[in-house]
Design a protein around this motif. Structure first.
Motif, mmCIF file in Angstrom:
data_model
loop_
_atom_site.group_PDB
_atom_site.id
_atom_site.type_symbol
_atom_site.label_atom_id
_atom_site.label_comp_id
_atom_site.label_asym_id
_atom_site.label_seq_id
_atom_site.Cartn_x
_atom_site.Cartn_y
_atom_site.Cartn_z
ATOM 1 N N THR A 1 0.819 -1.222 0.000
ATOM 2 C CA THR A 1 0.000 0.000 0.000
ATOM 3 C C THR A 1 0.848 1.265 0.000
ATOM 4 N N ALA A 2 2.176 1.154 -0.161
ATOM 5 C CA ALA A 2 2.967 2.351 -0.478
ATOM 6 C C ALA A 2 2.488 2.878 -1.831
ATOM 7 N N LEU A 3 2.497 4.189 -1.982
ATOM 8 C CA LEU A 3 1.914 4.772 -3.172
ATOM 9 C C LEU A 3 2.678 4.369 -4.434
ATOM 10 N N PRO A 4 1.972 4.297 -5.564
ATOM 11 C CA PRO A 4 2.638 3.952 -6.825
ATOM 12 C C PRO A 4 3.613 5.041 -7.248
ATOM 13 N N THR A 5 4.640 4.627 -7.957
ATOM 14 C CA THR A 5 5.703 5.569 -8.310
ATOM 15 C C THR A 5 5.238 6.645 -9.278
ATOM 16 N N ALA A 6 4.263 6.347 -10.135
ATOM 17 C CA ALA A 6 3.759 7.370 -11.055
ATOM 18 C C ALA A 6 3.100 8.523 -10.305
ATOM 19 N N TRP A 7 2.616 8.282 -9.091
ATOM 20 C CA TRP A 7 2.044 9.348 -8.277
ATOM 21 C C TRP A 7 3.133 10.089 -7.513
ATOM 22 N N ALA A 8 4.143 9.361 -7.041
ATOM 23 C CA ALA A 8 5.202 10.000 -6.260
ATOM 24 C C ALA A 8 6.109 10.877 -7.123
ATOM 25 N N LEU A 9 6.372 10.446 -8.348
ATOM 26 C CA LEU A 9 7.346 11.128 -9.205
ATOM 27 C C LEU A 9 7.063 12.616 -9.388
ATOM 28 N N PRO A 10 5.873 13.042 -9.818
ATOM 29 C CA PRO A 10 5.675 14.475 -10.052
ATOM 30 C C PRO A 10 5.749 15.300 -8.769
ATOM 31 N N ARG A 11 5.363 14.728 -7.652
ATOM 32 C CA ARG A 11 5.435 15.457 -6.386
ATOM 33 C C ARG A 11 6.882 15.699 -5.979
ATOM 34 N N ILE A 12 7.723 14.709 -6.206
ATOM 35 C CA ILE A 12 9.149 14.879 -5.907
ATOM 36 C C ILE A 12 9.780 15.868 -6.874
ATOM 37 N N ALA A 13 9.438 15.761 -8.154
ATOM 38 C CA ALA A 13 9.976 16.706 -9.136
ATOM 39 C C ALA A 13 9.595 18.136 -8.780
ATOM 40 N N ASP A 14 8.351 18.348 -8.389
ATOM 41 C CA ASP A 14 7.899 19.689 -8.035
ATOM 42 C C ASP A 14 8.585 20.183 -6.768
ATOM 43 N N ALA A 15 8.772 19.288 -5.799
ATOM 44 C CA ALA A 15 9.418 19.692 -4.547
ATOM 45 C C ALA A 15 10.861 20.112 -4.784
ATOM 46 N N LEU A 16 11.582 19.369 -5.605
ATOM 47 C CA LEU A 16 12.977 19.710 -5.872
ATOM 48 C C LEU A 16 13.096 20.964 -6.728
ATOM 49 N N ALA A 17 12.100 21.220 -7.563
ATOM 50 C CA ALA A 17 12.125 22.435 -8.379
ATOM 51 C C ALA A 17 12.088 23.685 -7.511
ATOM 52 N N GLY A 18 11.556 23.553 -6.296
ATOM 53 C CA GLY A 18 11.481 24.692 -5.399
ATOM 54 C C GLY A 18 12.683 24.858 -4.492
ATOM 55 N N VAL A 19 13.704 23.989 -4.647
ATOM 56 C CA VAL A 19 14.904 24.053 -3.815
ATOM 57 C C VAL A 19 16.053 24.597 -4.652
ATOM 58 N N SER A 20 16.650 25.654 -4.213
ATOM 59 C CA SER A 20 17.746 26.267 -4.958
ATOM 60 C C SER A 20 18.903 25.287 -5.121
ATOM 61 N N GLY A 21 19.340 25.107 -6.351
ATOM 62 C CA GLY A 21 20.479 24.238 -6.637
ATOM 63 C C GLY A 21 20.175 22.758 -6.608
ATOM 64 N N ALA A 22 18.894 22.377 -6.488
ATOM 65 C CA ALA A 22 18.537 20.958 -6.377
ATOM 66 C C ALA A 22 18.161 20.370 -7.734
ATOM 67 N N ALA A 23 19.058 20.484 -8.699
ATOM 68 C CA ALA A 23 18.787 19.953 -10.032
ATOM 69 C C ALA A 23 19.179 18.481 -10.097
ATOM 70 N N LEU A 24 18.593 17.670 -9.223
ATOM 71 C CA LEU A 24 18.909 16.248 -9.190
ATOM 72 C C LEU A 24 18.196 15.525 -10.316
ATOM 73 N N PRO A 25 18.910 14.763 -11.118
ATOM 74 C CA PRO A 25 18.213 13.913 -12.090
ATOM 75 C C PRO A 25 17.359 12.889 -11.357
ATOM 76 N N LEU A 26 16.149 12.688 -11.841
ATOM 77 C CA LEU A 26 15.242 11.704 -11.270
ATOM 78 C C LEU A 26 15.093 10.531 -12.228
ATOM 79 N N LEU A 27 15.115 9.331 -11.683
ATOM 80 C CA LEU A 27 14.778 8.127 -12.416
ATOM 81 C C LEU A 27 13.596 7.496 -11.699
ATOM 82 N N VAL A 28 12.921 6.581 -12.362
ATOM 83 C CA VAL A 28 11.753 5.957 -11.756
ATOM 84 C C VAL A 28 11.654 4.516 -12.221
ATOM 85 N N ASP A 29 11.146 3.654 -11.334
ATOM 86 C CA ASP A 29 10.840 2.278 -11.729
ATOM 87 C C ASP A 29 9.473 1.919 -11.172
#
Length: 376
Positions: A263-291
């Motif tokens: 019942t951990a959330l599916p990755t397709a739901w987590a991915l955009p939330r993480i991308a948006d969160a990192l977009a708001g952090v200065s210098g946090a241009a971390l490449p994201l991968l997903v499985d």
């Protein structure tokens, strides 16, 4: 493999693997944790996203190349770390590594590989068109052993370390327990043969959590190596921010393929939330991968639209290996890449850098509903 009757999708390989693998190996590769809700949700979440294609777009100079950790990849598909691949086929990780190299796909070798890490690296490193070769770590709770394993990976020529952070203990894998899963005598995690016995202390999980890794261990590992450090198993935006603060070079949004916390959330739901969160952090241009649940080229395209730089594929590779050996793995990877190119062409995007979030139309905004809710 002749064309007549050949698999034409990753699902075809899964069906053939089901006929090939014994009950023991099938339970291991196909199963998930507990009621397997997350296992099913991973796939369903990708299917629930609808594509809004654009038409009459210039795509003559299109390609699937991506930049990732200092390398240009021919396409954004990597093989996820999977333990004990010799359960599926006698060639095991060696066969998968060769097949991935032949298709320009990256490979992450599991710490629980059933062949020595040095042997895999020697086999594929000379291949000029191969994708990146990374090594997965589970910290064993004894820094001397962990550092020795890091040094072995560095000396062998691995190009990044992938620290799995979402599995301090095994999930409750009912399907494996029902099958009485056991490793055969000739299959073992050979690279962990000298691993220390976990310390005991505390009440949870029989004391196993006494040696579970922490953010301090991430900081320690970051200080021990110059290799890029990738954290695998992040689902929460706040953990993504902490990963950036502790020196991670990339993140893999993952729920362990539904094999740990059900019942951990599916990755397709987590991915955009993480991308948006990192977009708001200065210098946090971390490449994201997903499985998790990637089965079609359209899934890959959706992952890119949601903020991923690349995807990892696990179970379908094990199924292709079981069904048709290394040739099957190469064919499965080619199928997925071909489907991605078709999806790009039909969606009106020439390169992966051109894929906007607006390519996706959420099912909740459509009167059609999710695919499994529509009348049949």
């Amino acid at each position: 493999m002749s064309d007549a009757g050949a698999p034409v999708s990753l699902a075809d390989y899964e069906a053939r693997a089901r006929e090939t693998l014994d009950a023991n190996a099938w339970a291991y590769f196909a199963g998930g944790a507990a009621d397997e809700i997350t296992l099913a949700a991973n796939r369903a979440a990708w299917a629930a996203s609808w594509l809004q294609p654009r038409v009459l777009r210039a795509s003559a100079q299109g390609h699937t190349r991506v930049e990732l950790l200092g390398r240009t990849l021919a396409h954004p598909i990597l093989v996820a770390p999977m333990a004990f691949q010799r359960l599926a086929h006698e060639s095991g990780e060696l066969g998968v590594a060769l097949a991935a190299a032949a298709q320009g796909a990256g490979m992450v070798l599991s710490a629980q590989a059933s062949v020595p890490l040095e042997q895999v690296a020697r086999l594929v490193r000379p291949e000029p068109a191969r994708g990146p070769l990374w090594f997965q770590l589970y910290l064993q709770g004894e820094r001397g052993f962990d550092l020795e394993l890091v040094r072995r990976a560095e000396a062998a020529g691995y190009e990044a370390l992938v620290l799995t952070v979402d599995a301090p203990v095994h999930g409750a894998r009912d399907r494996e327990r029902r099958a009485g899963f056991r490793l055969p005598p000739d299959v073992a995690a050979v690279n962990l043969a000298a691993a220390p016995t976990s310390a005991r202390g505390g009440e949870l999980c029989g004391g196993l959590l006494a040696s579970a890794p922490s953010w301090d261990d991430v900081a320690w590992l970051r200080a021990q190596t110059k290799l890029p450090l990738v954290l695998k198993g992040v689902l929460h935006p706040e953990d993504a921010k902490l990963a950036h603060a502790h020196g991670a070079d990339a993140l893999i949004v993952s729920n362990h393929g539904g094999r740990t916390l059900d019942t951990a959330l599916p990755t397709a739901w987590a991915l955009p939330r993480i991308a948006d969160a990192l977009a708001g952090v200065s210098g946090a241009a971390l490449p994201l991968l997903v499985d998790g649940g990637i089965r079609r080229g359209t899934d890959v395209l959706k992952a890119i639209a949601l903020g991923a730089r690349a995807v990892l594929v696990g179970r379908p590779i094990a199924f292709a290996l079981a069904a048709a050996g290394p040739q099957g793995v190469a064919h499965a990877l080619r199928l997925l890449r071909d489907e991605l190119e078709i999806a790009m062409a039909l969606a009106g995007v020439a390169t992966l850098a051109d894929v906007p979030r607006e390519l996706l139309f959420e099912a909740s905004k459509s009167s059609l509903g999710a695919p499994w809710e529509r009348p049949r």
